[in-house]
Write a protein that holds these residues in place. Structure first.
Motif, PDB file in Angstrom:
ATOM      1  N   ALA A 164     -61.994   1.693-100.766  1.00 55.34           N
ATOM      2  CA  ALA A 164     -63.144   1.103 -99.742  1.00 55.34           C
ATOM      3  C   ALA A 164     -63.527  -0.586 -99.645  1.00 55.34           C
ATOM      4  O   ALA A 164     -63.878  -0.956 -98.540  1.00 55.34           O
ATOM      5  CB  ALA A 164     -63.833   1.483-100.688  1.00 55.34           C
ATOM      6  N   GLY A 165     -62.298  -1.138-100.603  1.00 56.81           N
ATOM      7  CA  GLY A 165     -62.654  -2.220-100.527  1.00 56.81           C
ATOM      8  C   GLY A 165     -61.541  -3.330 -99.656  1.00 56.81           C
ATOM      9  O   GLY A 165     -62.326  -4.087 -98.541  1.00 56.81           O
ATOM     10  N   ALA A 185     -61.214 -12.369-100.261  1.00 52.84           N
ATOM     11  CA  ALA A 185     -60.799 -12.790-101.784  1.00 52.84           C
ATOM     12  C   ALA A 185     -60.956 -11.322-102.637  1.00 52.84           C
ATOM     13  O   ALA A 185     -59.967 -12.024-104.063  1.00 52.84           O
ATOM     14  CB  ALA A 185     -61.232 -14.038-101.308  1.00 52.84           C
ATOM     15  N   PRO A 186     -62.249 -10.786-103.211  1.00 55.12           N
ATOM     16  CA  PRO A 186     -62.177 -10.657-103.796  1.00 55.12           C
ATOM     17  C   PRO A 186     -60.917  -8.816-103.678  1.00 55.12           C
ATOM     18  O   PRO A 186     -60.535  -8.910-105.075  1.00 55.12           O
ATOM     19  CB  PRO A 186     -63.771  -9.304-103.499  1.00 55.12           C
ATOM     20  CG  PRO A 186     -64.506 -10.777-103.042  1.00 55.12           C
ATOM     21  CD  PRO A 186     -63.241 -11.374-102.096  1.00 55.12           C
ATOM     22  N   VAL A 187     -60.100  -8.506-102.894  1.00 55.81           N
ATOM     23  CA  VAL A 187     -59.953  -6.983-103.382  1.00 55.81           C
ATOM     24  C   VAL A 187     -58.350  -8.164-103.653  1.00 55.81           C
ATOM     25  O   VAL A 187     -57.605  -7.134-103.871  1.00 55.81           O
ATOM     26  CB  VAL A 187     -59.586  -6.334-100.917  1.00 55.81           C
ATOM     27  CG1 VAL A 187     -58.747  -5.503-101.724  1.00 55.81           C
ATOM     28  CG2 VAL A 187     -60.431  -5.804-100.874  1.00 55.81           C
ATOM     29  N   ALA A 188     -58.414  -9.206-103.239  1.00 57.58           N
ATOM     30  CA  ALA A 188     -57.041  -9.241-103.066  1.00 57.58           C
ATOM     31  C   ALA A 188     -56.619  -9.797-104.903  1.00 57.58           C
ATOM     32  O   ALA A 188     -56.410  -9.821-105.260  1.00 57.58           O
ATOM     33  CB  ALA A 188     -56.851 -10.628-102.248  1.00 57.58           C
ATOM     34  N   ASP A 194     -58.407  -8.490-107.239  1.00 55.09           N
ATOM     35  CA  ASP A 194     -58.093  -7.316-108.112  1.00 55.09           C
ATOM     36  C   ASP A 194     -56.995  -7.224-107.550  1.00 55.09           C
ATOM     37  O   ASP A 194     -56.492  -6.225-108.619  1.00 55.09           O
ATOM     38  CB  ASP A 194     -59.467  -6.044-107.290  1.00 55.09           C
ATOM     39  CG  ASP A 194     -59.259  -5.232-107.781  1.00 55.09           C
ATOM     40  OD1 ASP A 194     -59.877  -5.055-109.229  1.00 55.09           O
ATOM     41  OD2 ASP A 194     -58.906  -4.078-107.923  1.00 55.09           O
ATOM     42  N   ALA A 195     -56.088  -6.938-106.229  1.00 53.09           N
ATOM     43  CA  ALA A 195     -55.215  -6.180-106.053  1.00 53.09           C
ATOM     44  C   ALA A 195     -54.127  -7.088-107.695  1.00 53.09           C
ATOM     45  O   ALA A 195     -53.192  -6.907-108.041  1.00 53.09           O
ATOM     46  CB  ALA A 195     -54.355  -6.415-105.255  1.00 53.09           C
ATOM     47  N   THR A 212     -58.420  -9.828-115.005  1.00 54.27           N
ATOM     48  CA  THR A 212     -59.356 -11.674-114.259  1.00 54.27           C
ATOM     49  C   THR A 212     -60.254 -11.039-113.272  1.00 54.27           C
ATOM     50  O   THR A 212     -61.267 -11.703-113.268  1.00 54.27           O
ATOM     51  CB  THR A 212     -57.938 -12.316-113.783  1.00 54.27           C
ATOM     52  OG1 THR A 212     -57.117 -12.431-115.332  1.00 54.27           O
ATOM     53  CG2 THR A 212     -58.362 -13.319-113.914  1.00 54.27           C
ATOM     54  N   ALA A 213     -60.196 -10.174-112.350  1.00 56.93           N
ATOM     55  CA  ALA A 213     -61.148  -9.767-110.961  1.00 56.93           C
ATOM     56  C   ALA A 213     -62.262 -10.127-111.934  1.00 56.93           C
ATOM     57  O   ALA A 213     -63.055 -10.685-111.050  1.00 56.93           O
ATOM     58  CB  ALA A 213     -60.802  -8.914-109.415  1.00 56.93           C
TER      59      ALA A 213
END
Length: 224
Positions: free
Chosen positions: A37-38, A166-169, A171-172, A177-178
């Motif tokens: 979804a992100g 940036a949050p998706v990257a 989180d991956a 840490t994300a």
């Protein structure tokens, strides 16, 4: 090309300061199927910006901005005035309205719905769009061939979409840490995000208005 990025990067970073988009993306990532979804949400925001930048570049090339300094100066004044008006609107808006909208951000979305949500979120983000238009005009006014302007346009879109991708990257790459970093960032944004947006877009508006005045005066003096 180097002097183009001196203006383009600050405008792109200012456009990427969007507390609402960051919060929406954080909520999506925390939900079920959050990564998909992100990603879809980020793709939706980027799609809007690609369209906006493309329209501005096409219009800029059609108007031949590098050979029309008075028109370029007038667009600086117009764009800067609009950005300053948006800064005033954000600064005068009630500080409790925006967090209320954040709390109602949907957390359970399929990828197609998240993509549409990203489209809507960026299409209604007037401060980001105004700054992106100003930055895209810089690319068009540079007078570069179409293919040579694509890297600059890609950098602009990436910077303006920063709170979406940036949050998706992150989180991956490092999910634990994300989540910790995003929680801290959200708390800081709740305290200072609104004022940061006002200061950044005000600075961009003042810069454009001042440069427009300088260009207009110089053009009038050169014309006699």
């Amino acid at each position: 090309m180097e002097h183009l990025f001196v203006v383009l990067v600050p405008l792109g970073l200012a456009a990427g300061v969007s507390p609402v988009m960051l919060t929406e993306q954080t909520v999506l990532l925390a939900g079920p199927g959050g990564a998909r979804a992100g990603f879809a949400y980020a793709a939706g925001t980027a799609t809007v910006l690609v369209g906006v930048v493309g329209v501005v570049l096409f219009a800029g090339y059609s108007l031949a901005l590098p050979s029309a300094p008075r028109l370029d100066a007038g667009l600086d004044l117009l764009t800067g005035g609009v950005i300053l008006a948006l800064a005033a609107a954000v600064g005068l808006s009630h500080p409790h309205r925006r967090p209320e909208r954040r709390r109602h951000t949907p957390g359970r979305l399929t990828p197609p719905t998240a993509f549409a949500f990203g489209l809507f979120s960026m299409a209604t983000n007037l401060t980001t769009l105004a700054l992106v238009v100003a930055a895209a005009k810089e690319i068009a006014a540079e007078g570069l061939p179409v293919w040579d302007s694509l890297p600059a346009a890609a950098v602009l879109v990436a910077l303006a979409c920063l709170p979406a991708w940036a949050p998706v990257a992150l989180d991956a790459a490092a999910p634990t840490t994300a989540h910790r970093l995003l929680d801290r960032l959200q708390r800081a944004i709740h305290r200072h995000g609104r004022m940061l947006v006002v200061w950044l877009i005000s600075a961009a508006g003042v810069f454009l208005v001042a440069r427009g005045i300088v260009r207009l005066v110089a053009d009038v003096a050169a014309g006699g």
